[in-house]
Design a protein around this motif. Structure first.
Motif, PDB file in Angstrom:
ATOM      1  N   GLU A 105      -9.061 -19.871   5.828  1.00  8.89           N
ATOM      2  CA  GLU A 105      -8.407 -18.929   6.729  1.00  8.89           C
ATOM      3  C   GLU A 105      -8.913 -19.147   8.136  1.00  8.89           C
ATOM      4  OE1 GLU A 105      -8.300 -14.783   5.540  1.00  8.89           O
ATOM      5  OE2 GLU A 105      -8.780 -15.408   3.493  1.00  8.89           O
ATOM      6  N   SER A 106      -8.026 -18.960   9.089  1.00  3.81           N
ATOM      7  CA  SER A 106      -8.416 -18.976  10.491  1.00  3.81           C
ATOM      8  C   SER A 106      -8.181 -17.573  11.031  1.00  3.81           C
ATOM      9  CB  SER A 106      -7.589 -20.013  11.271  1.00  3.81           C
ATOM     10  OG  SER A 106      -6.239 -19.633  11.324  1.00  3.81           O
ATOM     11  N   GLN A 107      -8.498 -17.366  12.276  1.00  2.00           N
ATOM     12  CA  GLN A 107      -8.351 -16.047  12.882  1.00  2.00           C
ATOM     13  C   GLN A 107      -6.906 -15.556  12.822  1.00  2.00           C
ATOM     14  OE1 GLN A 107      -9.853 -15.889  16.854  1.00  2.00           O
ATOM     15  NE2 GLN A 107      -9.370 -13.745  17.133  1.00  2.00           N
ATOM     16  N   ASP A 108      -5.951 -16.472  12.953  1.00  2.00           N
ATOM     17  CA  ASP A 108      -4.549 -16.055  12.993  1.00  2.00           C
ATOM     18  C   ASP A 108      -3.667 -16.771  11.978  1.00  2.00           C
ATOM     19  OD1 ASP A 108      -4.747 -18.490  14.227  1.00  2.00           O
ATOM     20  OD2 ASP A 108      -3.589 -17.948  15.990  1.00  2.00           O
ATOM     21  N   GLY A 109      -4.250 -17.327  10.919  1.00  7.01           N
ATOM     22  CA  GLY A 109      -3.447 -18.028   9.914  1.00  7.01           C
ATOM     23  C   GLY A 109      -4.297 -18.798   8.932  1.00  7.01           C
ATOM     24  N   MET A 110      -3.911 -20.042   8.692  1.00  4.86           N
ATOM     25  CA  MET A 110      -4.599 -20.916   7.747  1.00  4.86           C
ATOM     26  C   MET A 110      -4.737 -22.306   8.343  1.00  4.86           C
ATOM     27  SD  MET A 110      -5.246 -19.336   4.783  1.00  4.86           S
ATOM     28  CE  MET A 110      -5.354 -20.621   3.557  1.00  4.86           C
ATOM     29  N   VAL A 111      -5.806 -23.015   7.934  1.00  7.50           N
ATOM     30  CA  VAL A 111      -6.006 -24.408   8.296  1.00  7.50           C
ATOM     31  C   VAL A 111      -6.111 -25.199   6.994  1.00  7.50           C
ATOM     32  CG1 VAL A 111      -7.454 -26.093   9.481  1.00  7.50           C
ATOM     33  CG2 VAL A 111      -7.233 -23.764  10.405  1.00  7.50           C
ATOM     34  N   GLU A 164       3.419 -24.088   2.397  1.00 10.13           N
ATOM     35  CA  GLU A 164       3.560 -25.472   1.947  1.00 10.13           C
ATOM     36  C   GLU A 164       4.069 -26.386   3.055  1.00 10.13           C
ATOM     37  OE1 GLU A 164       7.181 -23.117   0.664  1.00 10.13           O
ATOM     38  OE2 GLU A 164       5.040 -22.856   0.389  1.00 10.13           O
ATOM     39  N   GLU A 165       4.553 -25.818   4.156  1.00  6.20           N
ATOM     40  CA  GLU A 165       4.963 -26.669   5.268  1.00  6.20           C
ATOM     41  C   GLU A 165       3.783 -27.484   5.794  1.00  6.20           C
ATOM     42  OE1 GLU A 165       7.079 -26.665   9.648  1.00  6.20           O
ATOM     43  OE2 GLU A 165       7.528 -25.017   8.284  1.00  6.20           O
ATOM     44  N   ALA A 166       2.574 -26.982   5.655  1.00  7.63           N
ATOM     45  CA  ALA A 166       1.395 -27.758   6.068  1.00  7.63           C
ATOM     46  C   ALA A 166       1.342 -29.074   5.301  1.00  7.63           C
ATOM     47  CB  ALA A 166       0.119 -26.957   5.845  1.00  7.63           C
ATOM     48  N   HIS A 167       1.647 -29.030   4.006  1.00  9.46           N
ATOM     49  CA  HIS A 167       1.654 -30.245   3.193  1.00  9.46           C
ATOM     50  C   HIS A 167       2.720 -31.217   3.706  1.00  9.46           C
ATOM     51  CE1 HIS A 167      -1.041 -28.049   0.688  1.00  9.46           C
ATOM     52  NE2 HIS A 167      -0.127 -27.376   0.023  1.00  9.46           N
ATOM     53  N   ALA A 168       3.856 -30.688   4.125  1.00 12.58           N
ATOM     54  CA  ALA A 168       4.926 -31.531   4.654  1.00 12.58           C
ATOM     55  C   ALA A 168       4.496 -32.202   5.963  1.00 12.58           C
ATOM     56  CB  ALA A 168       6.197 -30.706   4.861  1.00 12.58           C
ATOM     57  N   TRP A 169       3.844 -31.475   6.845  1.00 15.12           N
ATOM     58  CA  TRP A 169       3.379 -32.068   8.102  1.00 15.12           C
ATOM     59  C   TRP A 169       2.367 -33.175   7.832  1.00 15.12           C
ATOM     60  CZ3 TRP A 169       5.279 -31.979  12.857  1.00 15.12           C
ATOM     61  CH2 TRP A 169       6.174 -30.964  13.199  1.00 15.12           C
ATOM     62  N   ALA A 170       1.434 -32.931   6.913  1.00 21.23           N
ATOM     63  CA  ALA A 170       0.453 -33.968   6.576  1.00 21.23           C
ATOM     64  C   ALA A 170       1.145 -35.174   5.961  1.00 21.23           C
ATOM     65  CB  ALA A 170      -0.599 -33.402   5.625  1.00 21.23           C
TER      66      ALA A 170
END
Length: 155
Positions: free
Chosen positions: A118-124, A94-100
């Motif tokens: 999914e990305s090679q080493d995480g999520m986008v 959910e930190e992605a939501h905070a950055w956005a």
């Protein structure tokens, strides 16, 4: 948690966020679509994740043709990448939501979640930046696959 993270991000990265917003705003003034550029993008410097050690955050802002009136759509992609050995189940995605949400500011009043992959080493995670006068609904991001079992409970 997200509201507290947005505040923390804006406090710690205010100048960098302002510069990034300015770069994205400059993209909006470009001739996007109908004979101009197909799209334009800019990035923010890689940052360490605030909620989960061993994860880095990359943010890309981009524009593309979208609206019938010719105004470009403004999107943000937040990539969270795990360092080798880091378990995806322990990441606070959910930190992605905070950055956005922290990127949304100035002209943009909100970052609307569009989808993730999914990305090679995480999520986008993908977001549309919305201004106060924006009457358009945001279409779902077309390249969003179903979550895998590893990430389905992460959000």
């Amino acid at each position: 948690m997200i509201t507290a993270l947005v505040h923390r991000i804006r406090t710690q990265c205010g100048a960098e966020l302002h510069a990034f917003r300015s770069q994205v705003q400059a993209l909006v003034s470009q001739d996007i679509g109908s004979g101009g550029l197909d799209a334009a993008a800019t990035t923010m410097a890689r940052r360490p994740c605030l909620a989960t050690p061993g994860v880095s955050v990359d943010i890309v802002g981009f524009t593309c043709p979208h609206y019938a009136d010719g105004a470009p759509a403004v999107r943000v992609a937040v990539s969270m990448s795990l360092q080798p050995g880091r378990m995806a189940s322990a990441v606070h995605w959910e930190e992605a939501h905070a950055w956005a949400g922290a990127v949304a500011g100035g002209e943009w009043v909100a970052a609307e979640y569009v989808g993730s992959q999914e990305s090679q080493d995480g999520m986008v995670f993908h977001y549309a930046l919305k201004n106060a006068e924006d009457p358009y609904a945001v279409p779902e991001y077309s390249a969003v696959p179903e979550y895998s079992a590893d990430y389905s409970t992460a959000l």
